[in-house]
Design a protein around this motif. Structure first.
Motif, mmCIF file in Angstrom:
data_model
loop_
_atom_site.group_PDB
_atom_site.id
_atom_site.type_symbol
_atom_site.label_atom_id
_atom_site.label_comp_id
_atom_site.label_asym_id
_atom_site.label_seq_id
_atom_site.Cartn_x
_atom_site.Cartn_y
_atom_site.Cartn_z
ATOM 1 N N ARG A 135 1.012 15.034 69.069
ATOM 2 C CA ARG A 135 1.717 14.541 67.879
ATOM 3 C C ARG A 135 1.072 15.083 66.599
ATOM 4 N NH1 ARG A 135 2.214 8.878 70.415
ATOM 5 N NH2 ARG A 135 4.177 9.090 71.542
ATOM 6 N N ASP A 136 -0.260 15.154 66.614
ATOM 7 C CA ASP A 136 -0.940 15.727 65.451
ATOM 8 C C ASP A 136 -0.519 17.176 65.239
ATOM 9 O OD1 ASP A 136 -2.230 13.359 65.014
ATOM 10 O OD2 ASP A 136 -4.142 13.980 65.916
ATOM 11 N N ILE A 137 -0.415 17.914 66.335
ATOM 12 C CA ILE A 137 -0.001 19.311 66.224
ATOM 13 C C ILE A 137 1.436 19.395 65.733
ATOM 14 C CG2 ILE A 137 0.482 21.412 67.546
ATOM 15 C CD1 ILE A 137 -1.906 20.693 69.318
ATOM 16 N N SER A 138 2.328 18.532 66.261
ATOM 17 C CA SER A 138 3.738 18.592 65.857
ATOM 18 C C SER A 138 3.924 18.227 64.387
ATOM 19 C CB SER A 138 4.592 17.689 66.736
ATOM 20 O OG SER A 138 4.312 16.336 66.480
ATOM 21 N N ARG A 139 3.017 17.406 63.848
ATOM 22 C CA ARG A 139 3.080 17.072 62.417
ATOM 23 C C ARG A 139 2.368 18.107 61.568
ATOM 24 N NH1 ARG A 139 1.001 11.666 64.041
ATOM 25 N NH2 ARG A 139 2.823 10.497 64.697
ATOM 26 N N GLY A 140 1.735 19.069 62.213
ATOM 27 C CA GLY A 140 1.003 20.082 61.464
ATOM 28 C C GLY A 140 -0.391 19.642 61.083
ATOM 29 N N GLU A 141 -0.886 18.563 61.723
ATOM 30 C CA GLU A 141 -2.209 18.044 61.379
ATOM 31 C C GLU A 141 -3.289 18.502 62.348
ATOM 32 O OE1 GLU A 141 -1.642 13.859 61.432
ATOM 33 O OE2 GLU A 141 -0.247 13.876 59.739
ATOM 34 N N GLY A 142 -2.871 19.159 63.424
ATOM 35 C CA GLY A 142 -3.851 19.584 64.413
ATOM 36 C C GLY A 142 -4.601 20.815 63.959
ATOM 37 N N GLN A 143 -5.437 21.325 64.847
ATOM 38 C CA GLN A 143 -6.193 22.520 64.524
ATOM 39 C C GLN A 143 -5.242 23.694 64.438
ATOM 40 O OE1 GLN A 143 -9.046 22.805 67.651
ATOM 41 N NE2 GLN A 143 -10.479 21.439 66.651
ATOM 42 N N LYS A 144 -5.421 24.510 63.411
ATOM 43 C CA LYS A 144 -4.581 25.684 63.223
ATOM 44 C C LYS A 144 -5.433 26.922 63.343
ATOM 45 C CE LYS A 144 -1.385 23.385 60.137
ATOM 46 N NZ LYS A 144 -0.778 23.364 58.819
ATOM 47 N N MET A 145 -4.791 27.973 63.850
ATOM 48 C CA MET A 145 -5.471 29.254 63.935
ATOM 49 C C MET A 145 -4.926 30.144 62.830
ATOM 50 S SD MET A 145 -5.544 30.078 67.983
ATOM 51 C CE MET A 145 -3.813 29.889 68.218
ATOM 52 N N ASP A 146 -5.782 30.923 62.206
ATOM 53 C CA ASP A 146 -5.281 31.841 61.202
ATOM 54 C C ASP A 146 -4.778 33.114 61.881
ATOM 55 O OD1 ASP A 146 -7.546 33.161 61.937
ATOM 56 O OD2 ASP A 146 -8.603 32.901 60.049
ATOM 57 N N TYR A 147 -4.298 34.051 61.078
ATOM 58 C CA TYR A 147 -3.659 35.243 61.620
ATOM 59 C C TYR A 147 -4.607 36.054 62.492
ATOM 60 C CZ TYR A 147 -1.513 39.798 61.916
ATOM 61 O OH TYR A 147 -1.007 40.977 62.386
ATOM 62 N N GLU A 148 -5.853 36.182 62.047
ATOM 63 C CA GLU A 148 -6.803 36.991 62.818
ATOM 64 C C GLU A 148 -7.036 36.395 64.196
ATOM 65 O OE1 GLU A 148 -10.251 37.247 60.416
ATOM 66 O OE2 GLU A 148 -9.421 38.796 59.100
ATOM 67 N N GLU A 149 -7.071 35.069 64.264
ATOM 68 C CA GLU A 149 -7.282 34.439 65.561
ATOM 69 C C GLU A 149 -6.083 34.657 66.461
ATOM 70 O OE1 GLU A 149 -10.180 30.690 64.694
ATOM 71 O OE2 GLU A 149 -8.098 30.538 64.064
ATOM 72 N N ARG A 150 -4.855 34.573 65.881
ATOM 73 C CA ARG A 150 -3.656 34.764 66.697
ATOM 74 C C ARG A 150 -3.538 36.207 67.156
ATOM 75 N NH1 ARG A 150 -1.002 31.605 62.669
ATOM 76 N NH2 ARG A 150 -0.147 33.514 61.825
ATOM 77 N N SER A 151 -3.926 37.154 66.315
ATOM 78 C CA SER A 151 -3.733 38.554 66.652
ATOM 79 C C SER A 151 -4.780 39.065 67.629
ATOM 80 C CB SER A 151 -3.757 39.409 65.387
ATOM 81 O OG SER A 151 -5.029 39.324 64.779
ATOM 82 N N GLY A 152 -5.778 38.292 67.939
ATOM 83 C CA GLY A 152 -6.754 38.692 68.946
ATOM 84 C C GLY A 152 -8.021 39.278 68.367
#
Length: 201
Positions: A135-152
């Motif tokens: 639920r925290d993630i669905s509300r945008g309150e969870g941990q987020k990864m920035d672009y560099e983390e997503r791109s590997g």
């Protein structure tokens, strides 16, 4: 002029303006030759709209210039509303040109909030902590990864407890799905419908 009643700077300005008007007249004749219906019909719609907008701007600007030369203030004339209207169309045209340069299909993006809601509703056996985390993630309150983390470029380091809880939830989900699909005599969950055909039938 010989008596000095008209200053030399004014005559220079008039001569410069006359030269600019003659040059504009030559360009206008070339432009009007291209502004024929049969030529416009061969143009793509966006280029046709751009040329028509350009022609409207040119004629409105020339008319405004004529008003100024005759001593009429264009701010109090109807041509001002025409110039404002052309300014709105210019903004629309710039947006259309930008859209035409954009790729035909925008790149797909994942709506992580919607994905977590789907996951939460498809896994009924989640623990309260896992549900809260989703639920925290669905509300945008969870941990987020920035672009560099997503791109590997940087790997996200999961805590051991997070990794284990995700693995356990996935394992439970797969086991339950297997029971529902294949059936299990020890559980009350029934498998898929099976038609029992006897020899008599």
């Amino acid at each position: 002029m010989e008596s000095g009643a008209v200053p030399k700077s004014a005559t220079d300005s008039v001569n410069r303006t006359l030269a600019n008007v003659e040059e504009l007249q030559n360009h206008m004749q070339e432009f009007l030759a291209l502004f024929k219906p049969e030529v416009l019909a061969q143009m793509p719609p966006l280029e046709r709209a751009q040329s028509q907008l350009m022609f409207a701007k040119i004629t409105s600007t020339l008319f405004t210039l004529k008003l100024r030369c005759t001593g009429v203030n264009p701010d109090g004339h109807r041509v001002k509303s025409e110039l404002e209207r052309l300014s709105l169309y210019q903004d629309k045209m710039e947006r259309l040109v930008d859209l035409s340069k954009a790729p035909l299909r925008p790149s797909t993006t994942l709506n992580s909030q919607a994905a977590t809601r789907v996951i939460e509703h498809s896994l009924p056996d989640l623990t309260p902590e896992q549900r809260r985390h989703l639920r925290d993630i669905s509300r945008g309150e969870g941990q987020k990864m920035d672009y560099e983390e997503r791109s590997g470029q940087k790997k996200r380091k999961y805590r051991t407890s997070e990794k284990q809880s995700v693995q356990m939830a996935a394992k439970e989900f797969l086991e339950k799905a297997a029971r529902e699909l294949l059936g299990n005599s020890s559980d009350d969950i029934k498998g898929p419908v099976q038609i029992d055909v006897s020899d008599d039938e």
